[in-house]
Design an enzyme around this catalytic site. Structure first.
Site, PDB file in Angstrom:
ATOM      1  N   ASP A 148       1.030  -1.010  -0.045  1.00  0.00           N
ATOM      2  CA  ASP A 148       0.045  -0.129  -0.101  1.00  0.00           C
ATOM      3  C   ASP A 148       0.743   1.283  -0.110  1.00  0.00           C
ATOM      4  OD1 ASP A 148      -2.762   1.333   0.175  1.00  0.00           O
ATOM      5  OD2 ASP A 148      -1.960   1.814   2.470  1.00  0.00           O
ATOM      6  N   ASN A 156      -2.635  12.505  -3.634  1.00  0.00           N
ATOM      7  CA  ASN A 156      -3.803  12.991  -4.635  1.00  0.00           C
ATOM      8  C   ASN A 156      -4.278  14.445  -4.392  1.00  0.00           C
ATOM      9  OD1 ASN A 156      -3.750  10.913  -6.212  1.00  0.00           O
ATOM     10  ND2 ASN A 156      -5.140   9.590  -5.098  1.00  0.00           N
ATOM     11  N   HIS A 161      -5.194  13.724  -8.964  1.00  0.00           N
ATOM     12  CA  HIS A 161      -5.658  12.274  -9.456  1.00  0.00           C
ATOM     13  C   HIS A 161      -4.616  11.841 -10.694  1.00  0.00           C
ATOM     14  CE1 HIS A 161      -8.394  11.344  -6.390  1.00  0.00           C
ATOM     15  NE2 HIS A 161      -9.053  12.474  -6.392  1.00  0.00           N
ATOM     16  N   ASP A 165      -2.553   8.630 -10.798  1.00  0.00           N
ATOM     17  CA  ASP A 165      -2.773   7.527 -11.735  1.00  0.00           C
ATOM     18  C   ASP A 165      -1.340   7.028 -12.304  1.00  0.00           C
ATOM     19  OD1 ASP A 165      -5.597   7.409 -11.246  1.00  0.00           O
ATOM     20  OD2 ASP A 165      -6.080   8.445 -13.129  1.00  0.00           O
ATOM     21  N   GLU A 191      -5.026   2.019  -4.055  1.00  0.00           N
ATOM     22  CA  GLU A 191      -3.678   2.104  -3.994  1.00  0.00           C
ATOM     23  C   GLU A 191      -3.176   0.773  -3.458  1.00  0.00           C
ATOM     24  OE1 GLU A 191      -5.018   4.656  -0.425  1.00  0.00           O
ATOM     25  OE2 GLU A 191      -5.490   4.236  -2.656  1.00  0.00           O
TER      26      GLU A 191
END
Length: 272
Positions: A148, A156, A161, A165, A191
């Protein structure tokens, strides 16, 4: 120049699957089926005593009658009929090939995460159960890794975002590059990622996890053509205990991930 262009176009035309079948059908119709039918017709019109003579002169009959000027319209007709049939068969084969490819692509998309190109969580259940059954049956080790990103929500919020990504896509690249052929990686959640490591003890998996952790820590991400930063990960590891189900196995690895976060993040915590 025009001649080269014509030859190039002709080559492209001949490369077409459908037209190749048409061309072959045309040749077969004119040079094989048409003469064969003509010979058969000729034989049927002979008396019994003449049949042996007809066989002795078969080649002469084919050349003189089948390919004569008078019979050329029949030959062309048979060639066109065979060309049409062959072209239709070619199109059917082409359509079947395209359909199989479409089905394969659909199956691949249904089990693959589009962003990371890893398997998605939908495919995790069946694959994990298969590995558990194999480990239980043969007594082999099996380790599970949960990874993680640290402070990814804050990342973010700060960078957006789209930047997030890009980091997730890079994670997919790093995991695919690090895995052995027998290993499988999944995007488990937003994530979170899971890797199944067959025939691997938790101590062996620890070395693999450390390589993953370092790969992320050393990876620099560039945003807005100026911002460079490293993104760290925390990893939880668990080794399969014979008899436990998949949910328990994942839950133990998840608890190890939580412990790694509590230890200060950017580290690995494992449980036998």
């Amino acid at each position: 120049m025009e001649k080269q262009s014509f030859m190039h176009s002709l080559c492209n035309w001949m490369k077409s699957v459908t037209w190749r079948w048409v061309f072959i059908g045309c040749l077969l119709g004119y040079f094989l089926i048409h003469p064969a039918l003509m010979v058969a017709s000729h034989l049927m019109m002979q008396s019994g005593t003449e049949i042996s003579l007809t066989f002795n002169n078969l080649i002469t009959t084919v050349l003189s009658k089948s390919f004569s000027i008078q019979m050329m319209p029949w030959g062309v007709s048979f060639a066109l009929i065979c060309a049409f049939a062959a072209g239709l068969l070619g199109r059917i084969r082409q359509a079947n090939t395209a359909l199989r490819e479409s089905e394969r692509r659909y199956r691949e998309l249904s089990i693959t995460d589009d962003l990371t190109k890893l398997f998605n969580s939908r495919s995790l259940s069946s694959r994990l159960q298969n590995e558990l059954d194999r480990a239980q049956r043969y007594g082999h080790a099996l380790s599970l890794l949960i990874l993680d990103f640290d402070n990814f929500k804050l990342f973010n919020d700060i960078y957006g975002h789209i930047a997030g990504d890009k980091v997730l896509a890079r994670a997919g690249e790093i995991l695919r590059r690090s895995l052995r052929k027998t290993d499988t990686a999944f995007r488990y959640g937003g994530e979170e990622f899971i890797a199944l490591l067959p025939e691997t003890t938790v101590h062996e998996a620890m070395k693999f996890a450390e390589r993953i952790r370092l790969a992320f820590a050393e990876q620099e991400f560039r945003f807005n053509n100026k911002t460079q930063l490293a993104v760290t990960v925390s990893i939880g590891l668990a080794e399969y205990v014979p008899g436990e189900d998949s949910s328990t196995f994942i839950d133990r690895a998840d608890q190890c991930l939580y412990a790694a976060k509590k230890k200060g993040k950017n580290c690995i915590f494992f449980q036998v």
